[in-house]
Write a protein that holds these residues in place. Structure first.
Motif, PDB file in Angstrom:
ATOM      1  N   PRO A  68      -2.255  -6.077  -7.639  1.00 58.02           N
ATOM      2  CA  PRO A  68      -1.578  -4.913  -8.225  1.00 58.02           C
ATOM      3  C   PRO A  68      -2.467  -3.671  -8.325  1.00 58.02           C
ATOM      4  N   ALA A  69      -3.743  -3.851  -8.685  1.00 57.29           N
ATOM      5  CA  ALA A  69      -4.630  -2.690  -8.808  1.00 57.29           C
ATOM      6  C   ALA A  69      -4.799  -1.993  -7.459  1.00 57.29           C
ATOM      7  N   GLY A  70      -4.991  -2.772  -6.409  1.00 61.86           N
ATOM      8  CA  GLY A  70      -5.133  -2.191  -5.073  1.00 61.86           C
ATOM      9  C   GLY A  70      -3.868  -1.505  -4.609  1.00 61.86           C
ATOM     10  N   ARG A  71      -2.728  -2.116  -4.903  1.00 59.79           N
ATOM     11  CA  ARG A  71      -1.463  -1.492  -4.504  1.00 59.79           C
ATOM     12  C   ARG A  71      -1.240  -0.169  -5.247  1.00 59.79           C
ATOM     13  N   ALA A  72      -1.629  -0.118  -6.515  1.00 65.02           N
ATOM     14  CA  ALA A  72      -1.500   1.134  -7.263  1.00 65.02           C
ATOM     15  C   ALA A  72      -2.366   2.223  -6.629  1.00 65.02           C
ATOM     16  N   ILE A  73      -3.565   1.868  -6.176  1.00 62.14           N
ATOM     17  CA  ILE A  73      -4.448   2.833  -5.516  1.00 62.14           C
ATOM     18  C   ILE A  73      -3.804   3.351  -4.238  1.00 62.14           C
ATOM     19  N   ASP A  74      -3.206   2.468  -3.462  1.00 67.94           N
ATOM     20  CA  ASP A  74      -2.573   2.893  -2.203  1.00 67.94           C
ATOM     21  C   ASP A  74      -1.344   3.770  -2.462  1.00 67.94           C
ATOM     22  N   VAL A  75      -0.604   3.489  -3.520  1.00 67.12           N
ATOM     23  CA  VAL A  75       0.540   4.333  -3.868  1.00 67.12           C
ATOM     24  C   VAL A  75       0.057   5.734  -4.238  1.00 67.12           C
ATOM     25  N   LEU A  76      -1.004   5.818  -5.034  1.00 69.48           N
ATOM     26  CA  LEU A  76      -1.560   7.125  -5.391  1.00 69.48           C
ATOM     27  C   LEU A  76      -2.052   7.866  -4.153  1.00 69.48           C
ATOM     28  N   ALA A  77      -2.613   7.121  -3.203  1.00 71.25           N
ATOM     29  CA  ALA A  77      -3.076   7.748  -1.960  1.00 71.25           C
ATOM     30  C   ALA A  77      -1.910   8.327  -1.166  1.00 71.25           C
ATOM     31  N   ILE A  78      -0.789   7.631  -1.152  1.00 68.07           N
ATOM     32  CA  ILE A  78       0.397   8.144  -0.457  1.00 68.07           C
ATOM     33  C   ILE A  78       0.892   9.418  -1.131  1.00 68.07           C
TER      34      ILE A  78
END
Length: 573
Positions: free
Chosen positions: A216-226
């Motif tokens: 989940p932490a990594g996915r949140a980072i990728d969402v913020l990057a998008i």
């Protein structure tokens, strides 16, 4: 365990040259294989973005009010964080290049660069800030000349010229490209040296652990990057549309340019960059970047020759000296030094720029990482920061210097043209103005296409688990949505479309600024365990023991140490 490190004791073969100790590195990144869409990352990012579009479409006034309120809070309470972190990224990137980590290759030890240097520089520069140079090449130096930063110098004076050029170079040289370099290095190193996927979250594995980086932490980072990529690209698309619309009006091809025309320009550019994006890096981005670099050089050379050539040449060393002389003051400028006036100025210039660069880092960082395989960290930093900074210096001295020269000569260029039309107003002072105006519009269009198609591919990569060949439907989805978001950002600005772009860019970049700070910590930790660094440390340890157990019969203790480490590595010790 005590060991004798003589060649005789180990039975090592005598060889005339030292061979590098090769430690096995991970295989090719999984990102090279087609990826599946991450439903969580793609779904969350898509739903939130569509909700923003709906809010902007059906509640434009309320979104404008909310963004203005949020911006006031961010600038008032966290403006210092943007200022401090931007300079921190510069120091971090320069430290990496100058340290022992600078020798580490972004790939295997013997891997050559993937792209020729000239193509590498052209793609990197075009994707990084080409459209911004077209929009602000005349506007920013001229604006600072007629209205310097609060509490600095008198408007229109010789000192204002110095401050104008120094401030412009501060915004467009070391700082933005160091911001790009940090993200690009983390992704390129993790992907090509460690075999990880080309995701922002994957670069956090040394800090969070592989399981959390993929959770989940990594996915949140990728969402913020998008989100950051989407709003940064939309800002550029909005600036490009405003300038092209202004060019069409100056050329007499259209009457008064309103929001409908600008949205129409956005639609055309969106179709163009989506078509380029789905064609692939080699066919699309590289081809467009090389063409645009030639056109940009031709335009700059034209203005340099027909304009005040000697004045521009004199301005180059002056601008460099003024930049370094005022660097500390500019890097430390906050609302504390000038109150509300400085705070308002920062939100429209410095903090907007830092936010804009930060919002571009996911896609520019991933893109320059993608094209930098095989180069060392030192080469990467030197190329990513040094070359574009020199080009920016030349560009602003030619266009900004010429604009200030015209302004001082009695033509009120700053007062008679809007921000987006000042470049066309400058060209009107010279021969072949209609032809030069067409070249400008073409440059703006291609600069945006070559940058935005990279952004669409990167958002596809983030949505599909790091695949560097994301599916065309995902790429098209994000490309179209970028155009829609750009239209919304322009509309909420009302009569000042540029203000709408600036406000939302700063807000969208704030979360990713925190991500970048964590990225620096993760990259530093990752580099400490690099095979090349570990090998050098082991050689140093062996050398200490060789020196302690000195054998007069050994003619080259250092050579012996390298061979011992090579043998230990081969045995897996």
């Amino acid at each position: 365990m005590s060991l004798r490190y003589s060649e005789r004791g180990y039975g090592l073969p005598v060889t005339p040259e030292r061979k590098p100790v090769e430690e096995p590195l991970p295989g090719e990144p999984k990102a090279d294989r087609p990826g599946r869409t991450d439903r969580v990352v793609f779904g969350v990012a898509a739903v939130v973005t569509l909700a923003f579009v709906a809010w902007g479409t059906f509640g434009t006034a309320s979104l404008a009010t909310a963004s203005k309120t949020t911006l006031t809070w961010v600038i008032g309470n966290l403006g210092w964080a943007f200022v401090l972190s931007a300079s921190g990224f510069v120091l971090f990137a320069l430290w990496l290049a100058a340290s022992r980590y600078g020798r580490i290759p972004l790939g295997r030890d013997d891997e050559p660069p993937e792209f020729r240097t000239i193509s590498w520089v052209a793609m990197m520069f075009s994707a990084g800030m080409g459209i911004g140079l077209m929009f602000y090449g005349v506007n920013e130096p001229l604006s600072h000349f007629v209205q310097p930063p609060p509490g600095t110098v008198e408007a229109g004076s010789d000192q204002a010229l110095q401050t104008a050029m120094a401030t412009t170079l501060f915004h467009w040289t070391l700082h933005p490209w160091a911001i790009y370099a940090v993200v690009g290095l983390a992704i390129a190193y993790g992907s090509f040296r460690r075999g990880r996927s080309q995701l922002i979250s994957a670069a956090f594995a040394p800090l969070l652990g592989k399981r959390r980086a993929e959770g989940p932490a990594g996915r949140a980072i990728d969402v913020l990057a998008i989100f950051a990529t989407l709003f940064g690209s939309a800002t550029s698309l909005g600036l490009g549309a405003l300038q092209i619309g202004s060019g069409l009006q100056v050329a007499g091809w259209l009457g008064e340019v309103g929001n409908g025309v600008v949205v129409g320009v956005i639609a055309v550019l969106t179709v163009a960059f989506v078509a380029s994006a789905v064609s692939g890096v080699a066919k699309g981005i590289q081809w467009l970047s090389n063409i645009n670099m030639v056109l940009a050089v031709v335009l700059a050379a034209f203005v340099f020759v027909v304009g005040p050539t000697v004045f521009v040449l004199n301005l180059v060393p002056t601008a460099i000296g003024d930049y370094f002389r005022e660097l500390a003051d500019m890097a430390g400028r906050t609302a504390a030094s000038g109150g509300d006036a400085t705070e308002a100025w920062l939100s429209g210039w410095t903090i907007f720029y830092w936010a804009w660069w930060i919002s571009w880092t996911p896609f520019v960082g991933m893109f320059i990482a993608r094209i930098s395989r095989g180069r060392t960290i030192r080469q990467f930093v030197a190329g990513v920061i040094g070359v574009p900074s020199l080009v920016s210096l030349a560009w602003f001295c030619v266009f900004g210097g010429t604009a200030i020269f015209v302004q001082r000569s009695g033509t009120d260029l700053a007062g008679t043209a809007s921000s987006e039309a000042q470049l066309f107003g400058l060209l009107d002072q010279f021969p072949l103005a209609p032809v030069a105006g067409v070249v400008v519009m073409l440059l703006v269009a291609i600069f945006f296409v070559s940058g935005a198609d990279a952004a669409s591919v990167v958002m596809g990569t983030l949505s599909q688990r790091g695949s560097i060949r994301p599916g065309k439907p995902v790429v098209v989805f994000w490309g179209v949505l970028t155009g829609v978001v750009a239209s919304v950002m322009l509309l909420i600005g009302g009569s000042s479309a540029l203000t709408g772009l600036q406000n939302l860019t700063i807000i969208a970049a704030l979360p990713f600024m925190l991500v970048m700070v964590g990225l620096c910590v993760s990259l530093a930790r990752d580099l400490r365990s690099d095979p090349l660094i570990r090998r050098e440390e082991r050689v140093a340890e062996v050398m200490e023991e060789v020196t302690a157990q000195y054998d007069p019969a050994d003619p080259d203790p250092e050579e012996t140490a390298y061979r011992v480490v090579e043998e230990l590595t081969r045995r897996g010790v």
